[in-house]
Design a protein around this motif. Sequence first.
Motif, PDB file in Angstrom:
ATOM      1  N   LEU A 113       0.838  -1.054  -0.104  1.00 34.45           N
ATOM      2  CA  LEU A 113       0.295   0.070   0.173  1.00 34.45           C
ATOM      3  C   LEU A 113       1.321   1.680  -0.706  1.00 34.45           C
ATOM      4  O   LEU A 113       0.429   2.216  -0.704  1.00 34.45           O
ATOM      5  N   ALA A 114       2.047   0.736   0.195  1.00 37.02           N
ATOM      6  CA  ALA A 114       2.957   2.574   0.743  1.00 37.02           C
ATOM      7  C   ALA A 114       3.482   2.773  -0.099  1.00 37.02           C
ATOM      8  O   ALA A 114       3.615   3.787  -1.268  1.00 37.02           O
ATOM      9  N   GLU A 115       4.260   2.081  -1.270  1.00 39.58           N
ATOM     10  CA  GLU A 115       4.231   1.798  -2.297  1.00 39.58           C
ATOM     11  C   GLU A 115       3.321   1.939  -3.808  1.00 39.58           C
ATOM     12  O   GLU A 115       3.960   3.092  -4.847  1.00 39.58           O
ATOM     13  N   ARG A 120       1.853   7.566  -6.847  1.00 37.27           N
ATOM     14  CA  ARG A 120       1.197   8.124  -6.508  1.00 37.27           C
ATOM     15  C   ARG A 120       1.796   9.463  -6.530  1.00 37.27           C
ATOM     16  O   ARG A 120       0.538  10.269  -6.520  1.00 37.27           O
ATOM     17  N   GLY A 121       2.598   9.787  -6.233  1.00 34.78           N
ATOM     18  CA  GLY A 121       3.536  11.548  -5.816  1.00 34.78           C
ATOM     19  C   GLY A 121       3.792  11.716  -4.551  1.00 34.78           C
ATOM     20  O   GLY A 121       4.815  12.624  -4.139  1.00 34.78           O
ATOM     21  N   LEU A 122       3.012  10.493  -3.028  1.00 29.73           N
ATOM     22  CA  LEU A 122       3.733  11.101  -1.750  1.00 29.73           C
ATOM     23  C   LEU A 122       5.539  10.694  -1.754  1.00 29.73           C
ATOM     24  O   LEU A 122       5.470  10.015  -2.642  1.00 29.73           O
ATOM     25  N   ASP A 123       5.718  11.809  -0.716  1.00 20.73           N
ATOM     26  CA  ASP A 123       7.227  11.230  -0.376  1.00 20.73           C
ATOM     27  C   ASP A 123       6.836  10.251   0.474  1.00 20.73           C
ATOM     28  O   ASP A 123       5.585   9.321   1.105  1.00 20.73           O
ATOM     29  N   GLU A 124       7.838   9.327   0.778  1.00 17.06           N
ATOM     30  CA  GLU A 124       7.842   7.740   1.291  1.00 17.06           C
ATOM     31  C   GLU A 124       7.938   7.982   2.069  1.00 17.06           C
ATOM     32  O   GLU A 124       7.337   7.061   2.531  1.00 17.06           O
ATOM     33  N   ASP A 125       8.385   8.992   3.717  1.00 21.07           N
ATOM     34  CA  ASP A 125       7.951   8.975   4.605  1.00 21.07           C
ATOM     35  C   ASP A 125       6.597   8.199   5.003  1.00 21.07           C
ATOM     36  O   ASP A 125       5.923   8.445   5.508  1.00 21.07           O
ATOM     37  N   LEU A 126       5.987   9.651   3.879  1.00 19.84           N
ATOM     38  CA  LEU A 126       4.310  10.384   4.707  1.00 19.84           C
ATOM     39  C   LEU A 126       3.769   8.770   3.956  1.00 19.84           C
ATOM     40  O   LEU A 126       2.790   8.658   4.438  1.00 19.84           O
ATOM     41  N   VAL A 128       4.761   5.982   4.101  1.00 19.10           N
ATOM     42  CA  VAL A 128       4.320   4.657   4.608  1.00 19.10           C
ATOM     43  C   VAL A 128       3.606   5.280   6.325  1.00 19.10           C
ATOM     44  O   VAL A 128       3.139   4.177   6.446  1.00 19.10           O
ATOM     45  N   GLU A 129       4.057   6.403   6.332  1.00 22.22           N
ATOM     46  CA  GLU A 129       2.700   6.577   7.613  1.00 22.22           C
ATOM     47  C   GLU A 129       2.367   5.987   7.709  1.00 22.22           C
ATOM     48  O   GLU A 129       0.968   4.993   7.991  1.00 22.22           O
ATOM     49  N   VAL A 130       0.789   6.846   6.229  1.00 18.54           N
ATOM     50  CA  VAL A 130      -0.046   7.061   5.980  1.00 18.54           C
ATOM     51  C   VAL A 130      -0.765   4.868   5.643  1.00 18.54           C
ATOM     52  O   VAL A 130      -1.792   4.742   6.227  1.00 18.54           O
ATOM     53  N   SER A 135      -3.868   0.938   7.749  1.00 21.14           N
ATOM     54  CA  SER A 135      -3.418  -0.614   8.586  1.00 21.14           C
ATOM     55  C   SER A 135      -3.878  -1.287   9.668  1.00 21.14           C
ATOM     56  O   SER A 135      -4.238  -2.382   9.854  1.00 21.14           O
ATOM     57  N   ARG A 136      -4.184  -0.446  10.767  1.00 28.16           N
ATOM     58  CA  ARG A 136      -4.245  -0.954  12.098  1.00 28.16           C
ATOM     59  C   ARG A 136      -6.168  -0.802  12.093  1.00 28.16           C
ATOM     60  O   ARG A 136      -6.209  -1.736  13.168  1.00 28.16           O
ATOM     61  N   ASP A 137      -6.845  -0.735  11.294  1.00 27.51           N
ATOM     62  CA  ASP A 137      -8.032  -1.184  11.213  1.00 27.51           C
ATOM     63  C   ASP A 137      -8.439  -2.199  10.124  1.00 27.51           C
ATOM     64  O   ASP A 137      -8.284  -1.947   9.129  1.00 27.51           O
ATOM     65  N   PRO A 138      -8.102  -3.595  10.300  1.00 27.21           N
ATOM     66  CA  PRO A 138      -8.563  -4.955   9.403  1.00 27.21           C
ATOM     67  C   PRO A 138      -8.853  -4.476   8.205  1.00 27.21           C
ATOM     68  O   PRO A 138      -9.052  -4.869   7.336  1.00 27.21           O
ATOM     69  N   GLU A 139     -10.558  -4.088   9.072  1.00 24.94           N
ATOM     70  CA  GLU A 139     -11.189  -3.526   7.703  1.00 24.94           C
ATOM     71  C   GLU A 139     -11.452  -2.672   6.991  1.00 24.94           C
ATOM     72  O   GLU A 139     -11.719  -3.118   5.529  1.00 24.94           O
ATOM     73  N   LEU A 140     -11.103  -2.042   7.255  1.00 27.92           N
ATOM     74  CA  LEU A 140     -10.565  -0.659   7.045  1.00 27.92           C
ATOM     75  C   LEU A 140      -9.527  -0.591   5.684  1.00 27.92           C
ATOM     76  O   LEU A 140      -9.323  -0.121   4.537  1.00 27.92           O
ATOM     77  N   ALA A 141      -8.421  -1.871   6.108  1.00 29.55           N
ATOM     78  CA  ALA A 141      -7.442  -2.167   5.002  1.00 29.55           C
ATOM     79  C   ALA A 141      -7.849  -2.907   3.736  1.00 29.55           C
ATOM     80  O   ALA A 141      -6.919  -2.685   2.705  1.00 29.55           O
ATOM     81  N   LEU A 142      -8.615  -3.769   4.522  1.00 29.49           N
ATOM     82  CA  LEU A 142      -9.483  -4.440   3.459  1.00 29.49           C
ATOM     83  C   LEU A 142      -9.542  -3.745   2.580  1.00 29.49           C
ATOM     84  O   LEU A 142     -10.379  -4.325   0.817  1.00 29.49           O
ATOM     85  N   GLU A 143     -11.193  -3.004   2.652  1.00 31.44           N
ATOM     86  CA  GLU A 143     -11.429  -1.375   1.803  1.00 31.44           C
ATOM     87  C   GLU A 143     -10.441  -1.528   1.173  1.00 31.44           C
ATOM     88  O   GLU A 143     -11.392  -0.742   0.065  1.00 31.44           O
TER      89      GLU A 143
END
Length: 244
Positions: A113-115, A120-126, A128-130, A135-143
């Motif tokens: 997801l970070a890649e 799409r143009g985000l800075d790498e650190d941002l 990774v943090e996004v 990814s903290r919520d499994p259902e949100l991550a799946l969606e």
Amino acid sequence: MAAEVPDPAPELGHQDGIDHTHRDIGGGRLRPAVFGAMDGLVSNFALISGIVGSDATPRTVVVTGLAGLAGGAFSMAAGEYTSVASQAELARAEVEVERRELCRSPEAEQRELAELYIARGLDEDLAVEVARQLSRDPELALEIHAREELGVDPHDLPSPWLAAGFSFAFFAVGALLPLLPYLLGAATLAPALILTALGLFGAGAVVSRVTARPWWFGGTRQLVLGAAAGGLTYLLGLLIGQQV
């Protein structure tokens, strides 16, 4: 002297010189409704024209038109149901694949997801943090993975029954239009021709709401296409009628 209260920030999309109002490019329910009605209108008018060209009686035209309406509507409903159901089943199967991958390799899926956000143009650190926070919520991550990788919302898959009912109803409405004059006692093709022409132009004009074309262009184009289908079928019926 009282301090001046600044004006509230303008709503997004309504700043001076900015207009974020767009057409509904997906068409919502307008598109399948109009195209379903148009399909019924053109196909049944062509069928009726062919029967009239073969010198059939008004009673034969009515029976044939009703058969064309029923057969076409059921065929459209069955085809739409199968198509939408198959699409939904495939989407659910792929979502389950993604769910298993999230359970088996959550860190790898988070990196994926970070890649994607980095691409799409985000800075790498941002990025990774996004990805970490999402990814903290499994259902949100799946969606999110389903949306980003599969292009579907697992909680909003289309209903095959609704699609089938929609197709059946609007095809039947369109197919009824050229048949209506005969049901009311007409003995010639002229009233059906006029009613069909008005219906074709109106349907084409409505379709222009989900295109960039003006209403008169959409209406005229559909009128010409429908007239060509009806005219060619009439000539075919005329030729067959002379040979039988």
